[in-house]
Scaffold this motif. Sequence first.
Motif, PDB file in Angstrom:
ATOM      1  N   LYS A   5      46.738 -40.679 -21.083  1.00 10.45           N
ATOM      2  CA  LYS A   5      46.827 -40.600 -22.543  1.00 10.45           C
ATOM      3  C   LYS A   5      47.363 -39.239 -22.970  1.00 10.45           C
ATOM      4  O   LYS A   5      48.160 -39.142 -23.916  1.00 10.45           O
ATOM      5  CB  LYS A   5      45.454 -40.860 -23.172  1.00 10.45           C
ATOM      6  CG  LYS A   5      44.998 -42.305 -23.089  1.00 10.45           C
ATOM      7  CD  LYS A   5      43.677 -42.497 -23.830  1.00 10.45           C
ATOM      8  CE  LYS A   5      43.241 -43.962 -23.791  1.00 10.45           C
ATOM      9  NZ  LYS A   5      41.943 -44.158 -24.509  1.00 10.45           N
ATOM     10  N   TYR A   6      46.913 -38.196 -22.272  1.00 13.10           N
ATOM     11  CA  TYR A   6      47.418 -36.854 -22.571  1.00 13.10           C
ATOM     12  C   TYR A   6      48.917 -36.784 -22.323  1.00 13.10           C
ATOM     13  O   TYR A   6      49.683 -36.255 -23.147  1.00 13.10           O
ATOM     14  CB  TYR A   6      46.699 -35.801 -21.730  1.00 13.10           C
ATOM     15  CG  TYR A   6      47.375 -34.444 -21.809  1.00 13.10           C
ATOM     16  CD1 TYR A   6      47.179 -33.614 -22.908  1.00 13.10           C
ATOM     17  CD2 TYR A   6      48.252 -34.019 -20.808  1.00 13.10           C
ATOM     18  CE1 TYR A   6      47.827 -32.392 -23.005  1.00 13.10           C
ATOM     19  CE2 TYR A   6      48.900 -32.800 -20.893  1.00 13.10           C
ATOM     20  CZ  TYR A   6      48.677 -31.986 -21.995  1.00 13.10           C
ATOM     21  OH  TYR A   6      49.333 -30.782 -22.092  1.00 13.10           O
ATOM     22  N   LYS A   7      49.376 -37.294 -21.190  1.00 11.89           N
ATOM     23  CA  LYS A   7      50.802 -37.262 -20.862  1.00 11.89           C
ATOM     24  C   LYS A   7      51.619 -37.979 -21.923  1.00 11.89           C
ATOM     25  O   LYS A   7      52.683 -37.502 -22.347  1.00 11.89           O
ATOM     26  CB  LYS A   7      51.048 -37.899 -19.497  1.00 11.89           C
ATOM     27  CG  LYS A   7      50.613 -37.069 -18.309  1.00 11.89           C
ATOM     28  CD  LYS A   7      50.946 -37.804 -17.007  1.00 11.89           C
ATOM     29  CE  LYS A   7      50.595 -37.001 -15.786  1.00 11.89           C
ATOM     30  NZ  LYS A   7      50.923 -37.720 -14.527  1.00 11.89           N
ATOM     31  N   SER A   8      51.141 -39.140 -22.343  1.00 10.06           N
ATOM     32  CA  SER A   8      51.862 -39.933 -23.343  1.00 10.06           C
ATOM     33  C   SER A   8      51.973 -39.175 -24.663  1.00 10.06           C
ATOM     34  O   SER A   8      53.048 -39.120 -25.275  1.00 10.06           O
ATOM     35  CB  SER A   8      51.151 -41.274 -23.560  1.00 10.06           C
ATOM     36  OG  SER A   8      51.794 -42.028 -24.558  1.00 10.06           O
ATOM     37  N   LEU A   9      50.861 -38.579 -25.099  1.00  9.66           N
ATOM     38  CA  LEU A   9      50.870 -37.824 -26.348  1.00  9.66           C
ATOM     39  C   LEU A   9      51.720 -36.568 -26.215  1.00  9.66           C
ATOM     40  O   LEU A   9      52.543 -36.255 -27.092  1.00  9.66           O
ATOM     41  CB  LEU A   9      49.439 -37.451 -26.739  1.00  9.66           C
ATOM     42  CG  LEU A   9      49.295 -36.616 -28.012  1.00  9.66           C
ATOM     43  CD1 LEU A   9      49.792 -37.396 -29.224  1.00  9.66           C
ATOM     44  CD2 LEU A   9      47.844 -36.189 -28.213  1.00  9.66           C
ATOM     45  N   ASN A  10      51.539 -35.855 -25.134  1.00  7.89           N
ATOM     46  CA  ASN A  10      52.274 -34.605 -24.906  1.00  7.89           C
ATOM     47  C   ASN A  10      53.781 -34.849 -24.907  1.00  7.89           C
ATOM     48  O   ASN A  10      54.556 -34.079 -25.503  1.00  7.89           O
ATOM     49  CB  ASN A  10      51.828 -33.995 -23.575  1.00  7.89           C
ATOM     50  CG  ASN A  10      52.435 -32.626 -23.320  1.00  7.89           C
ATOM     51  OD1 ASN A  10      52.407 -31.743 -24.173  1.00  7.89           O
ATOM     52  ND2 ASN A  10      52.998 -32.444 -22.140  1.00  7.89           N
ATOM     53  N   LEU A  42      48.507 -28.805 -28.411  1.00  9.22           N
ATOM     54  CA  LEU A  42      47.965 -30.038 -28.982  1.00  9.22           C
ATOM     55  C   LEU A  42      47.773 -29.894 -30.483  1.00  9.22           C
ATOM     56  O   LEU A  42      48.077 -30.810 -31.252  1.00  9.22           O
ATOM     57  CB  LEU A  42      46.637 -30.388 -28.314  1.00  9.22           C
ATOM     58  CG  LEU A  42      46.711 -31.013 -26.918  1.00  9.22           C
ATOM     59  CD1 LEU A  42      45.316 -31.165 -26.340  1.00  9.22           C
ATOM     60  CD2 LEU A  42      47.412 -32.373 -26.963  1.00  9.22           C
ATOM     61  N   ASN A  43      47.270 -28.745 -30.912  1.00 11.18           N
ATOM     62  CA  ASN A  43      47.015 -28.522 -32.334  1.00 11.18           C
ATOM     63  C   ASN A  43      48.304 -28.418 -33.138  1.00 11.18           C
ATOM     64  O   ASN A  43      48.362 -28.828 -34.301  1.00 11.18           O
ATOM     65  CB  ASN A  43      46.184 -27.251 -32.519  1.00 11.18           C
ATOM     66  CG  ASN A  43      44.982 -27.489 -33.413  1.00 11.18           C
ATOM     67  OD1 ASN A  43      44.526 -28.616 -33.572  1.00 11.18           O
ATOM     68  ND2 ASN A  43      44.436 -26.426 -33.976  1.00 11.18           N
ATOM     69  N   MET A  44      49.351 -27.854 -32.510  1.00 14.33           N
ATOM     70  CA  MET A  44      50.612 -27.608 -33.212  1.00 14.33           C
ATOM     71  C   MET A  44      51.653 -28.694 -32.942  1.00 14.33           C
ATOM     72  O   MET A  44      52.790 -28.590 -33.398  1.00 14.33           O
ATOM     73  CB  MET A  44      51.166 -26.249 -32.780  1.00 14.33           C
ATOM     74  CG  MET A  44      50.228 -25.079 -33.041  1.00 14.33           C
ATOM     75  SD  MET A  44      49.840 -24.847 -34.794  1.00 14.33           S
ATOM     76  CE  MET A  44      51.430 -24.292 -35.389  1.00 14.33           C
ATOM     77  N   CYS A 134      42.378 -34.465 -32.556  1.00 10.33           N
ATOM     78  CA  CYS A 134      43.399 -35.211 -31.821  1.00 10.33           C
ATOM     79  C   CYS A 134      42.846 -36.614 -31.552  1.00 10.33           C
ATOM     80  O   CYS A 134      42.338 -36.899 -30.466  1.00 10.33           O
ATOM     81  CB  CYS A 134      43.722 -34.483 -30.524  1.00 10.33           C
ATOM     82  SG  CYS A 134      45.207 -35.068 -29.735  1.00 10.33           S
ATOM     83  N   PRO A 135      42.904 -37.498 -32.556  1.00 16.13           N
ATOM     84  CA  PRO A 135      42.289 -38.826 -32.432  1.00 16.13           C
ATOM     85  C   PRO A 135      42.842 -39.648 -31.267  1.00 16.13           C
ATOM     86  O   PRO A 135      42.128 -40.484 -30.713  1.00 16.13           O
ATOM     87  CB  PRO A 135      42.614 -39.493 -33.772  1.00 16.13           C
ATOM     88  CG  PRO A 135      43.736 -38.697 -34.369  1.00 16.13           C
ATOM     89  CD  PRO A 135      43.557 -37.301 -33.867  1.00 16.13           C
ATOM     90  N   GLU A 136      44.095 -39.399 -30.881  1.00 13.62           N
ATOM     91  CA  GLU A 136      44.680 -40.140 -29.754  1.00 13.62           C
ATOM     92  C   GLU A 136      43.925 -39.883 -28.448  1.00 13.62           C
ATOM     93  O   GLU A 136      43.922 -40.709 -27.534  1.00 13.62           O
ATOM     94  CB  GLU A 136      46.151 -39.752 -29.549  1.00 13.62           C
ATOM     95  CG  GLU A 136      47.050 -40.091 -30.726  1.00 13.62           C
ATOM     96  CD  GLU A 136      47.141 -38.935 -31.716  1.00 13.62           C
ATOM     97  OE1 GLU A 136      48.104 -38.922 -32.511  1.00 13.62           O
ATOM     98  OE2 GLU A 136      46.255 -38.047 -31.698  1.00 13.62           O
ATOM     99  N   LEU A 137      43.260 -38.714 -28.385  1.00 11.62           N
ATOM    100  CA  LEU A 137      42.519 -38.330 -27.175  1.00 11.62           C
ATOM    101  C   LEU A 137      41.009 -38.322 -27.407  1.00 11.62           C
ATOM    102  O   LEU A 137      40.246 -37.836 -26.566  1.00 11.62           O
ATOM    103  CB  LEU A 137      42.972 -36.944 -26.700  1.00 11.62           C
ATOM    104  CG  LEU A 137      44.463 -36.797 -26.386  1.00 11.62           C
ATOM    105  CD1 LEU A 137      44.789 -35.358 -25.991  1.00 11.62           C
ATOM    106  CD2 LEU A 137      44.880 -37.753 -25.279  1.00 11.62           C
TER     107      LEU A 137
END
Length: 276
Positions: A5-10, A42-44, A134-137
């Motif tokens: 999930k992190y990879k996808s969002l990143n 992540l925040n930016m 970061c709701p996605e995570l």
Amino acid sequence: MELEKYKSLNNSFKSELVFNLGATSGFYSEFNNMVMAMAYCLNMHIRFVLSSENANFGYEKGWEDFFVPFCEERNGTFYKKYNLRDRNPFFEMGGFFKKLYYFSWRMFHRHTYLTHDIFSDIRCVSFVRSRFNCPELGIENMDLRHICREIIDMIYVFNSSTRQDIDSLIQNLRLPDFYIGLHIRGGDKSIEAEKVDYSEYMNIIEKKEFAIKDVFVLTDDYTVIEGLKRDYKEYKFYTLANKSERGYYHDDFVKKQGKRINTYNQRASKAQYLRK
């Protein structure tokens, strides 16, 4: 935090940061700043990209020498020369053409940040006090300490060869099920803080009146082990330190590491030549 999930969002973010890991300091200082940079990104909404091929702790690949990869790696001559930790390379380099090359690269990579672009931001008080959403995570109103813990749990995963080495060390150490643990740092740590004698650690143990007499000592200076064994014969001390280790000095380590990498590269080049 799940890695996929992190990879996808990143990877969904348009702007990116190429973070130089292993630039000047010891591993955990570098690692700590990398984790905070990941939280910042992540925040930016900035894509985090790692650059560790030339890390001072590595010998071939950098991060992947010891850990499982968690994001894209981007290396090469430009990042080796110009991706400095906390200094703008434009003011560090000499020569008109070098400055022109750097300036041109920045013009054609306007959505790419280098380490020095954000380094002061992740070290300032306002960032330390930030809240992260970061709701996605599954992250909601989280402080820096907790989001860094989530990131560390996700990325601090040893590769198979490192895990085998660790398991071998544990097996050879033959620690009992219950023991007392001490971390006594020597070497160049005295530059940052006054050295604490091992007797002060043992005074605390004796005041607690522990029934346990097995003590594991994590140290970079075998002199500590010699003193403990001499002065506290009723205890059994375990350590990973070798008798030849008399304190860790980072500058010396970097010099030795550089020689080792050069030797490795020479051997690799020779082997590649012989295969032709």
